[in-house]
Write a protein that holds these residues in place. Structure first.
Motif, PDB file in Angstrom:
ATOM      1  N   GLN A 124       0.832  -1.209   0.000  1.00 17.06           N
ATOM      2  CA  GLN A 124       0.000   0.000   0.000  1.00 17.06           C
ATOM      3  C   GLN A 124       0.868   1.260   0.000  1.00 17.06           C
ATOM      4  OE1 GLN A 124      -2.429  -0.576   3.479  1.00 17.06           O
ATOM      5  NE2 GLN A 124      -3.836  -1.977   2.454  1.00 17.06           N
ATOM      6  N   ALA A 125       1.927   1.253   0.811  1.00 16.55           N
ATOM      7  CA  ALA A 125       2.818   2.420   0.907  1.00 16.55           C
ATOM      8  C   ALA A 125       3.531   2.686  -0.419  1.00 16.55           C
ATOM      9  CB  ALA A 125       3.837   2.210   2.023  1.00 16.55           C
ATOM     10  N   LEU A 126       3.893   1.620  -1.134  1.00 12.65           N
ATOM     11  CA  LEU A 126       4.612   1.780  -2.399  1.00 12.65           C
ATOM     12  C   LEU A 126       3.749   2.441  -3.471  1.00 12.65           C
ATOM     13  CD1 LEU A 126       6.579  -1.601  -2.642  1.00 12.65           C
ATOM     14  CD2 LEU A 126       7.489   0.673  -2.095  1.00 12.65           C
ATOM     15  N   GLY A 127       2.445   2.482  -3.242  1.00 16.61           N
ATOM     16  CA  GLY A 127       1.550   3.137  -4.194  1.00 16.61           C
ATOM     17  C   GLY A 127       1.802   4.618  -4.348  1.00 16.61           C
ATOM     18  N   SER A 128       2.421   5.235  -3.347  1.00 14.61           N
ATOM     19  CA  SER A 128       2.824   6.637  -3.490  1.00 14.61           C
ATOM     20  C   SER A 128       4.343   6.773  -3.618  1.00 14.61           C
ATOM     21  CB  SER A 128       2.330   7.468  -2.291  1.00 14.61           C
ATOM     22  OG  SER A 128       2.908   7.004  -1.084  1.00 14.61           O
ATOM     23  N   ILE A 129       5.082   5.829  -3.057  1.00 13.20           N
ATOM     24  CA  ILE A 129       6.552   5.909  -3.092  1.00 13.20           C
ATOM     25  C   ILE A 129       7.099   5.647  -4.493  1.00 13.20           C
ATOM     26  CG2 ILE A 129       8.669   4.806  -2.260  1.00 13.20           C
ATOM     27  CD1 ILE A 129       7.189   4.438   0.454  1.00 13.20           C
ATOM     28  N   ILE A 130       6.613   4.610  -5.155  1.00 12.77           N
ATOM     29  CA  ILE A 130       7.099   4.299  -6.504  1.00 12.77           C
ATOM     30  C   ILE A 130       6.773   5.416  -7.504  1.00 12.77           C
ATOM     31  CG2 ILE A 130       6.769   2.746  -8.487  1.00 12.77           C
ATOM     32  CD1 ILE A 130       6.833   0.408  -6.528  1.00 12.77           C
ATOM     33  N   PRO A 131       5.530   5.930  -7.538  1.00 11.74           N
ATOM     34  CA  PRO A 131       5.268   7.058  -8.447  1.00 11.74           C
ATOM     35  C   PRO A 131       6.129   8.288  -8.128  1.00 11.74           C
ATOM     36  CG  PRO A 131       3.213   6.086  -7.717  1.00 11.74           C
ATOM     37  CD  PRO A 131       4.297   5.461  -6.892  1.00 11.74           C
ATOM     38  N   SER A 132       6.350   8.560  -6.841  1.00 12.81           N
ATOM     39  CA  SER A 132       7.168   9.707  -6.452  1.00 12.81           C
ATOM     40  C   SER A 132       8.600   9.574  -6.959  1.00 12.81           C
ATOM     41  CB  SER A 132       7.185   9.860  -4.923  1.00 12.81           C
ATOM     42  OG  SER A 132       5.902  10.169  -4.441  1.00 12.81           O
ATOM     43  N   MET A 133       9.091   8.332  -6.988  1.00 17.51           N
ATOM     44  CA  MET A 133      10.474   8.102  -7.389  1.00 17.51           C
ATOM     45  C   MET A 133      10.660   7.989  -8.901  1.00 17.51           C
ATOM     46  SD  MET A 133      11.935   5.406  -4.570  1.00 17.51           S
ATOM     47  CE  MET A 133      12.315   5.892  -2.876  1.00 17.51           C
TER      48      MET A 133
END
Length: 199
Positions: A124-133
């Motif tokens: 769930q957290a990677l749903g914003s972390i991956i797009p941000s990166m």
């Protein structure tokens, strides 16, 4: 490896509704920590909902139980207008991995279930972390179009990239991991009593 039956689907759906309510309460509480709170909000949910995931594992104990939970959560968020394809993808992939880790047996070891919860919520957290990166500009534009301000998006992206992004993943995993042990502490007597009655 046992698969879900209709009664299991109903049980998981009801428990996921409770999970979703707690998730939103946890998400609001996470805002106390500002943008970083948003990044780690799945971990706070994992800590608060460890008891639910533990209960699902012990009461249902079937393969794809966590995938079904995650799918229901994603559908509910989409209905609320918060659906986001990269978030759905990372969450669903993590849920399948969580099932592979801890849903192929009826009563997995507590540590194994804790790892599964950690993976489930990191997804769930990677749903914003991956797009941000990896595709920050399109991510930013998408959410500004949905009502976020550029300043809010810049702050959230800052907390989801670089060292802060790595820290967020670690914190989410640790909180969700710990949540299962909290659930175990709360429910172990309940399930021990059920086993004695069944014997």
């Amino acid at each position: 490896m046992k698969m879900l039956k209709i009664k299991d689907v109903v049980m998981v759906a009801l428990l996921t509704a409770l999970y979703f309510i707690i998730y939103n309460i946890g998400g609001m509480a996470a805002m106390v920590f500002g943008p970083f709170g948003h990044a780690i909000s799945p971990g706070i949910c994992g800590l608060l909902c460890g008891v639910i995931m533990y209960f699902v594992s012990r009461k249902v104990g079937k393969f794809l139980q966590f995938t079904l939970m995650q799918a229901i959560v994603m559908i509910l968020f989409s209905i609320m207008g918060a659906g986001y394809i990269p978030w759905v993808i990372t969450s669903m992939v993590a849920a399948v991995i969580a099932d592979i880790i801890a849903s192929r047996e009826a009563k997995p070891a507590v540590w194994k279930l804790a790892v599964a919860s950690g993976v489930f919520h990191v997804g769930q957290a990677l749903g914003s972390i991956i797009p941000s990166m990896f595709f920050m500009e399109s991510y930013k534009e998408d959410w500004i179009a949905r009502g976020q301000t550029p300043e809010q998006m810049d702050a959230m992206i800052k907390c989801a990239t670089g060292i802060m992004g790595v820290l967020a993943v670690v914190v989410v995993f640790v909180l969700a991991f710990a949540g299962i042990f909290v659930g175990h502490a709360i429910l172990k007597k309940h399930f021990a009593k059920k086993e004695l009655q069944a014997a």
